[in-house]
Scaffold this active site. Structure first.
Site, PDB file in Angstrom:
ATOM      1  N   ALA A  43       3.914   1.673  -0.993  1.00 53.89           N
ATOM      2  CA  ALA A  43       4.617   1.798  -2.268  1.00 53.89           C
ATOM      3  C   ALA A  43       3.692   2.365  -3.337  1.00 53.89           C
ATOM      4  O   ALA A  43       4.104   3.174  -4.182  1.00 53.89           O
ATOM      5  CB  ALA A  43       5.166   0.442  -2.710  1.00 53.89           C
ATOM      6  N   ARG A  44       2.434   1.980  -3.293  1.00 52.34           N
ATOM      7  CA  ARG A  44       1.448   2.508  -4.245  1.00 52.34           C
ATOM      8  C   ARG A  44       1.234   3.999  -4.007  1.00 52.34           C
ATOM      9  O   ARG A  44       1.128   4.785  -4.957  1.00 52.34           O
ATOM     10  CB  ARG A  44       0.139   1.740  -4.115  1.00 52.34           C
ATOM     11  CG  ARG A  44       0.260   0.257  -4.372  1.00 52.34           C
ATOM     12  CD  ARG A  44      -1.044  -0.473  -4.103  1.00 52.34           C
ATOM     13  NE  ARG A  44      -2.001  -0.210  -5.164  1.00 52.34           N
ATOM     14  CZ  ARG A  44      -2.066  -0.905  -6.302  1.00 52.34           C
ATOM     15  NH1 ARG A  44      -1.233  -1.904  -6.502  1.00 52.34           N
ATOM     16  NH2 ARG A  44      -2.949  -0.607  -7.222  1.00 52.34           N
ATOM     17  N   ASP A  83       0.814  -1.212   0.000  1.00 51.32           N
ATOM     18  CA  ASP A  83       0.000   0.000   0.000  1.00 51.32           C
ATOM     19  C   ASP A  83       0.851   1.266   0.000  1.00 51.32           C
ATOM     20  O   ASP A  83       0.571   2.222  -0.739  1.00 51.32           O
ATOM     21  CB  ASP A  83      -0.929   0.010   1.218  1.00 51.32           C
ATOM     22  CG  ASP A  83      -2.050  -1.004   1.089  1.00 51.32           C
ATOM     23  OD1 ASP A  83      -2.307  -1.462  -0.040  1.00 51.32           O
ATOM     24  OD2 ASP A  83      -2.661  -1.343   2.126  1.00 51.32           O
ATOM     25  N   ARG A 106       9.333  -9.241  -4.307  1.00 50.21           N
ATOM     26  CA  ARG A 106       9.698 -10.634  -4.055  1.00 50.21           C
ATOM     27  C   ARG A 106       9.189 -11.537  -5.170  1.00 50.21           C
ATOM     28  O   ARG A 106       9.836 -12.502  -5.543  1.00 50.21           O
ATOM     29  CB  ARG A 106       9.136 -11.081  -2.701  1.00 50.21           C
ATOM     30  CG  ARG A 106       9.553 -12.470  -2.278  1.00 50.21           C
ATOM     31  CD  ARG A 106       9.073 -12.768  -0.867  1.00 50.21           C
ATOM     32  NE  ARG A 106       7.646 -12.591  -0.739  1.00 50.21           N
ATOM     33  CZ  ARG A 106       6.735 -13.518  -1.064  1.00 50.21           C
ATOM     34  NH1 ARG A 106       7.134 -14.693  -1.550  1.00 50.21           N
ATOM     35  NH2 ARG A 106       5.453 -13.288  -0.910  1.00 50.21           N
ATOM     36  N   HIS A 131      14.581  -4.606   5.999  1.00 47.81           N
ATOM     37  CA  HIS A 131      15.145  -3.287   5.733  1.00 47.81           C
ATOM     38  C   HIS A 131      16.663  -3.257   5.811  1.00 47.81           C
ATOM     39  O   HIS A 131      17.344  -2.736   4.914  1.00 47.81           O
ATOM     40  CB  HIS A 131      14.564  -2.253   6.705  1.00 47.81           C
ATOM     41  CG  HIS A 131      13.140  -1.911   6.435  1.00 47.81           C
ATOM     42  ND1 HIS A 131      12.417  -1.014   7.207  1.00 47.81           N
ATOM     43  CD2 HIS A 131      12.282  -2.337   5.475  1.00 47.81           C
ATOM     44  CE1 HIS A 131      11.200  -0.909   6.735  1.00 47.81           C
ATOM     45  NE2 HIS A 131      11.084  -1.707   5.696  1.00 47.81           N
ATOM     46  N   LYS A 157       9.503   3.533   7.462  1.00 50.94           N
ATOM     47  CA  LYS A 157       9.597   3.319   8.905  1.00 50.94           C
ATOM     48  C   LYS A 157       9.103   1.908   9.237  1.00 50.94           C
ATOM     49  O   LYS A 157       8.301   1.327   8.483  1.00 50.94           O
ATOM     50  CB  LYS A 157       8.802   4.397   9.643  1.00 50.94           C
ATOM     51  CG  LYS A 157       7.317   4.484   9.249  1.00 50.94           C
ATOM     52  CD  LYS A 157       6.492   3.431   9.920  1.00 50.94           C
ATOM     53  CE  LYS A 157       5.113   3.303   9.388  1.00 50.94           C
ATOM     54  NZ  LYS A 157       4.414   2.091   9.891  1.00 50.94           N
TER      55      LYS A 157
END
Length: 319
Positions: free
Chosen positions: A15-16, A13, A35, A77, A95
């Site tokens: 990233a969108r 979400d 992935r 991360h 984050k």
């Protein structure tokens, strides 16, 4: 300013939202990886992204990539950050930027050695409202900071396979929503809290479902944070100064604050920026930092917050 080439890792979400923010800036990401290749290809088609990588590692070896934006689960991360930095890429990571403060210390050393920008995508550091409030605080108009109170609660159904409750995906309230509360606290405090107490309630999966946190720094400034993943709370931040207190609702991407002045009870509303443009502000600040024009990424604050979260988890483990 140079038109930097961004590669996105992850297709969830946030990233969108990031891809949409770039579109609103009149820009298109250079490439995307995930992935699973199929999901990356569908993401690229939706947002008109020209490059789709067969595997995530191909992002780091692509010499054309300037900045890598990481929007994958928390536990991935650190590895992606270090790989990107080793290949000379600037990094903006969602984050919580890392799981342990030592990981960030090592990544920061690598970034400094390579002359690269490493930053956490913490929206409130980039919102115009917070910058305006910081200027107000620095004038001394509000007086000395005394107390901060933070609330953040979401009601998530007990599905122990989703990322919120899944320990394999670094789930839990602290990493998911607590990082916002602690970032707000650090933004207004004059120095990092060094005295911390906390209580925790665990979900059936073993991750932290609910927590109460009490903090104080050397200046005597105090803060409390109440977090929950299974009980709705207002996203409310309150900072009380000697001469007045400010309240912010929906504080991670806030564009409005209300100040109540102690002397006469007068209420004053401050508005700046737009919550809808939160990720656009991140993009602009990141590119300004990469270009050397200005550094508003506040990795020092991210480092302090990471240290706080590591200390809090140690308190829970020894309780």
């Amino acid at each position: 300013m140079k038109n930097y080439r961004w590669a996105i890792i992850g297709c969830g979400d946030v990233a969108r939202q990031f891809a949409q923010a770039m579109r609103q800036e009149g820009r298109t990401p250079y490439g995307v990886a995930n992935r699973t290749y199929e999901r990356a290809a569908a993401f690229a088609k939706e947002y008109g992204i020209p490059g789709v990588y067969e595997k995530i590692s191909d992002v780091f070896t692509d010499e054309n990539v300037d900045i890598v934006y990481i929007a994958t689960p928390h536990n991935t991360h650190s590895g992606y950050i270090n790989e990107a930095l080793r290949h000379g890429k600037h990094v903006l990571c969602e984050k919580a930027i890392v799981l342990e403060s030592e990981e960030l210390k090592e990544a920061q050393a690598l970034a400094e050695k390579r002359g690269l920008v490493l930053a956490e995508a913490m929206t409130l550091y980039h919102m115009p409202l917070y910058k305006k409030l910081r200027e107000l605080v620095r004038t001394g108009a509000l007086g000395k900071l005394c107390m901060i109170q933070m609330n953040f609660g979401s009601f998530k159904e007990y599905d122990m396979t989703n990322r919120f409750f899944n320990p394999a995906l670094a789930g839990g309230a602290l990493w998911d929503i607590g990082v916002y509360a602690l970032s707000f606290i650090r933004w207004f405090m004059s120095c990092c809290p060094d005295r911390i107490a906390s209580q925790v309630k665990y979900a059936p999966s073993g991750v932290d479902e609910q927590a109460g946190i009490l903090l104080m720094n050397e200046a005597g400034e105090m803060a409390t944070a109440a977090l929950s993943l299974h009980a709705k709370q207002p996203k409310r931040g309150m900072a009380a100064f000697e001469k007045g207190y400010l309240e912010i609702m929906e504080y991670p991407r806030a564009d409005r604050a209300v100040i109540t002045w102690t002397e006469d009870g007068r209420r004053e509303t401050l508005e700046e920026g737009s919550s809808a443009d939160a990720l656009r502000y991140e993009i602009r600040d990141m590119e300004a930092a990469v270009s050397g024009c200005a550094d508003e990424m506040h990795l020092d604050y991210s480092r302090d917050v990471s240290r706080m979260m590591t200390q809090i988890r140690k308190i829970w483990e020894t309780a």
